[in-house]
Write a protein that holds these residues in place. Structure first.
Motif, PDB file in Angstrom:
ATOM      1  N   GLY A 130      49.350   3.448 -41.990  1.00 21.64           N
ATOM      2  CA  GLY A 130      49.457   2.800 -40.907  1.00 21.64           C
ATOM      3  C   GLY A 130      49.861   3.884 -39.824  1.00 21.64           C
ATOM      4  O   GLY A 130      49.798   4.848 -40.016  1.00 21.64           O
ATOM      5  N   GLY A 131      50.247   3.417 -38.453  1.00 16.60           N
ATOM      6  CA  GLY A 131      50.488   4.054 -37.483  1.00 16.60           C
ATOM      7  C   GLY A 131      52.168   4.516 -36.908  1.00 16.60           C
ATOM      8  O   GLY A 131      52.153   4.998 -35.951  1.00 16.60           O
ATOM      9  N   GLU A 132      52.793   4.142 -37.836  1.00 14.07           N
ATOM     10  CA  GLU A 132      54.228   4.415 -37.699  1.00 14.07           C
ATOM     11  C   GLU A 132      55.020   5.206 -38.877  1.00 14.07           C
ATOM     12  O   GLU A 132      54.766   4.590 -40.039  1.00 14.07           O
ATOM     13  N   LEU A 133      55.691   6.007 -38.332  1.00 16.75           N
ATOM     14  CA  LEU A 133      56.539   6.818 -39.388  1.00 16.75           C
ATOM     15  C   LEU A 133      58.079   6.510 -39.074  1.00 16.75           C
ATOM     16  O   LEU A 133      58.557   6.620 -38.108  1.00 16.75           O
ATOM     17  N   TYR A 134      58.680   5.892 -40.043  1.00 18.05           N
ATOM     18  CA  TYR A 134      59.972   5.265 -40.090  1.00 18.05           C
ATOM     19  C   TYR A 134      60.943   6.283 -40.708  1.00 18.05           C
ATOM     20  O   TYR A 134      60.889   6.689 -41.898  1.00 18.05           O
ATOM     21  N   LEU A 135      62.121   6.735 -39.977  1.00 14.63           N
ATOM     22  CA  LEU A 135      63.115   7.782 -40.488  1.00 14.63           C
ATOM     23  C   LEU A 135      64.499   6.512 -40.788  1.00 14.63           C
ATOM     24  O   LEU A 135      64.666   6.135 -39.683  1.00 14.63           O
ATOM     25  N   LYS A 136      64.825   6.846 -41.949  1.00 13.75           N
ATOM     26  CA  LYS A 136      66.038   5.599 -42.335  1.00 13.75           C
ATOM     27  C   LYS A 136      67.085   6.290 -43.051  1.00 13.75           C
ATOM     28  O   LYS A 136      66.742   7.125 -43.835  1.00 13.75           O
ATOM     29  N   GLN A 156      45.995  11.009 -41.459  1.00 13.30           N
ATOM     30  CA  GLN A 156      47.293  10.318 -41.975  1.00 13.30           C
ATOM     31  C   GLN A 156      48.324  11.251 -42.518  1.00 13.30           C
ATOM     32  O   GLN A 156      49.263  10.690 -42.843  1.00 13.30           O
ATOM     33  N   GLN A 157      47.836  12.678 -42.591  1.00 13.17           N
ATOM     34  CA  GLN A 157      48.539  13.310 -43.340  1.00 13.17           C
ATOM     35  C   GLN A 157      50.038  13.930 -42.826  1.00 13.17           C
ATOM     36  O   GLN A 157      50.004  14.439 -41.586  1.00 13.17           O
ATOM     37  N   ILE A 158      51.134  13.940 -43.371  1.00 12.88           N
ATOM     38  CA  ILE A 158      52.176  14.349 -42.995  1.00 12.88           C
ATOM     39  C   ILE A 158      52.696  15.448 -43.778  1.00 12.88           C
ATOM     40  O   ILE A 158      52.636  15.468 -45.044  1.00 12.88           O
ATOM     41  N   THR A 216      70.801  17.236 -48.639  1.00 12.04           N
ATOM     42  CA  THR A 216      70.255  15.557 -48.641  1.00 12.04           C
ATOM     43  C   THR A 216      69.172  15.294 -49.359  1.00 12.04           C
ATOM     44  O   THR A 216      68.095  15.863 -49.609  1.00 12.04           O
ATOM     45  N   MET A 217      69.293  14.167 -50.030  1.00  8.04           N
ATOM     46  CA  MET A 217      68.262  13.757 -50.843  1.00  8.04           C
ATOM     47  C   MET A 217      67.187  12.939 -50.098  1.00  8.04           C
ATOM     48  O   MET A 217      67.531  12.003 -49.048  1.00  8.04           O
ATOM     49  N   ILE A 218      66.016  13.115 -50.410  1.00  2.00           N
ATOM     50  CA  ILE A 218      65.036  12.764 -49.290  1.00  2.00           C
ATOM     51  C   ILE A 218      64.019  11.972 -50.439  1.00  2.00           C
ATOM     52  O   ILE A 218      63.407  12.494 -51.235  1.00  2.00           O
ATOM     53  N   SER A 219      63.380  10.720 -49.616  1.00  2.00           N
ATOM     54  CA  SER A 219      62.512  10.039 -50.718  1.00  2.00           C
ATOM     55  C   SER A 219      61.448   9.060 -49.683  1.00  2.00           C
ATOM     56  O   SER A 219      61.885   8.920 -48.535  1.00  2.00           O
ATOM     57  N   TRP A 220      60.422   8.733 -50.380  1.00  2.00           N
ATOM     58  CA  TRP A 220      59.623   7.999 -49.342  1.00  2.00           C
ATOM     59  C   TRP A 220      59.290   6.493 -49.955  1.00  2.00           C
ATOM     60  O   TRP A 220      59.754   6.449 -51.443  1.00  2.00           O
ATOM     61  N   SER A 221      59.389   5.609 -49.104  1.00  2.00           N
ATOM     62  CA  SER A 221      59.247   4.027 -49.584  1.00  2.00           C
ATOM     63  C   SER A 221      58.255   3.391 -48.686  1.00  2.00           C
ATOM     64  O   SER A 221      58.084   3.888 -47.589  1.00  2.00           O
ATOM     65  N   ASP A 222      57.606   2.500 -49.287  1.00  2.00           N
ATOM     66  CA  ASP A 222      56.784   1.500 -48.301  1.00  2.00           C
ATOM     67  C   ASP A 222      55.722   2.163 -47.863  1.00  2.00           C
ATOM     68  O   ASP A 222      54.932   1.587 -46.723  1.00  2.00           O
ATOM     69  N   GLU A 223      55.344   3.312 -48.057  1.00  2.00           N
ATOM     70  CA  GLU A 223      54.251   3.982 -47.747  1.00  2.00           C
ATOM     71  C   GLU A 223      54.291   4.689 -46.406  1.00  2.00           C
ATOM     72  O   GLU A 223      53.313   5.064 -45.775  1.00  2.00           O
ATOM     73  N   HIS A 224      55.492   4.224 -45.676  1.00  2.00           N
ATOM     74  CA  HIS A 224      55.424   4.939 -44.339  1.00  2.00           C
ATOM     75  C   HIS A 224      57.123   5.135 -43.877  1.00  2.00           C
ATOM     76  O   HIS A 224      57.440   5.337 -42.736  1.00  2.00           O
ATOM     77  N   THR A 225      58.068   5.059 -44.848  1.00  2.00           N
ATOM     78  CA  THR A 225      59.464   5.174 -44.624  1.00  2.00           C
ATOM     79  C   THR A 225      59.876   6.331 -45.216  1.00  2.00           C
ATOM     80  O   THR A 225      59.749   6.578 -46.364  1.00  2.00           O
TER      81      THR A 225
END
Length: 243
Positions: free
Chosen positions: A110-116, A138-140, A163-172
């Motif tokens: 997608g076209g949005e990157l969420y920081l959560k 689409q590479q980050i 800090t622990m960092i992880s990806w979810s939902d393919e955009h968060t």
């Protein structure tokens, strides 16, 4: 006056006093009848132990890798600030790379990157820095850096986890505080007094509440310009505005 000299002064004074007392005792030995071999052995052992304590005490305190002198602590805090400035300006140097703890690439959907922030009630320093690229894919690209954690002239960097960092939902991209580290123990005092070996209690404290800005985890992202970054928890850092 150096910290080493201040630390050693009480022992030097005690050693001089002991030498004076022992010489006085031996001069008056014929009156006190202290010239017998057992008495000399006891006095000799006492002197040896006192001299040994003068040598061992600095060794014991210097073995505490947590403690930094005022000069070293200020220097490291300055290096932390320099790193942050370089990171914001996208001008990291080879010296800054020593703080690198992880790096990765991620294909975003997608076209949005969420920081959560996983636990909004917990405090996390603003630590995400975004640098835009002309890449149409689409590479980050991400790099994680962790500066030194300095508190009360002690370096807790090896004990405080990033800090622990992880990806979810393919955009968060999720951020979560690591397990809290609590430190407690005793520290030798360097104050001059009658009892230089006396220690003072070091009350337990929680790093989540005390480490503050004296060390942090920084996530530097290279994001294609066509991707919108959504930061609902205020995790991003921005360069200072120049007027």
């Amino acid at each position: 006056m150096s910290l080493w000299f201040i630390t050693m002064m009480p022992f030097i004074i005690y050693l001089l006093i002991t030498i004076i007392v022992v010489r006085f005792i031996f001069k008056k030995a014929k009156h006190f009848q202290l010239t017998k071999r057992p008495t000399k052995i006891i006095i000799g052992i006492y002197i040896v132990l006192l001299v040994a304590s003068v040598a061992l005490y600095p060794a014991l305190t210097s073995s505490n890798s947590l403690y930094l002198t005022d000069e070293k602590a200020k220097k490291q805090l300055k290096l932390n600030k320099v790193f942050e400035q370089n990171a914001l300006a996208n001008k990291l140097t080879e010296e800054d790379e020593k703080y690198l703890v992880d790096k990765w690439t991620y294909i975003l959907k997608g076209g949005e990157l969420y920081l959560k922030q996983v636990s909004p009630d917990e405090y996390i320093n603003e630590q995400v820095i975004v640098h835009w690229t002309d890449n149409r894919k689409q590479q980050i690209e991400g790099k994680v850096y962790k500066t030194r954690n300095i508190l009360s002239n002690m370096d807790f960097s090896e004990k405080v986890k990033p800090t622990m960092i992880s990806w979810s939902d393919e955009h968060t991209l999720n951020f979560e505080n690591p397990d809290s580290y609590t430190f407690e123990g005793n520290l030798f005092t360097d104050e001059i007094g009658l009892f230089p070996f006396a220690n003072r209690g070091f009350d337990p404290f929680d790093f989540d509440k005390n480490i503050g800005a004296d060390g942090s985890t920084y996530v530097i992202l290279k994001v294609p310009k066509h991707i919108n970054v959504i930061d609902e928890n205020g995790l991003r850092m921005y360069p200072p505005v120049e007027y």
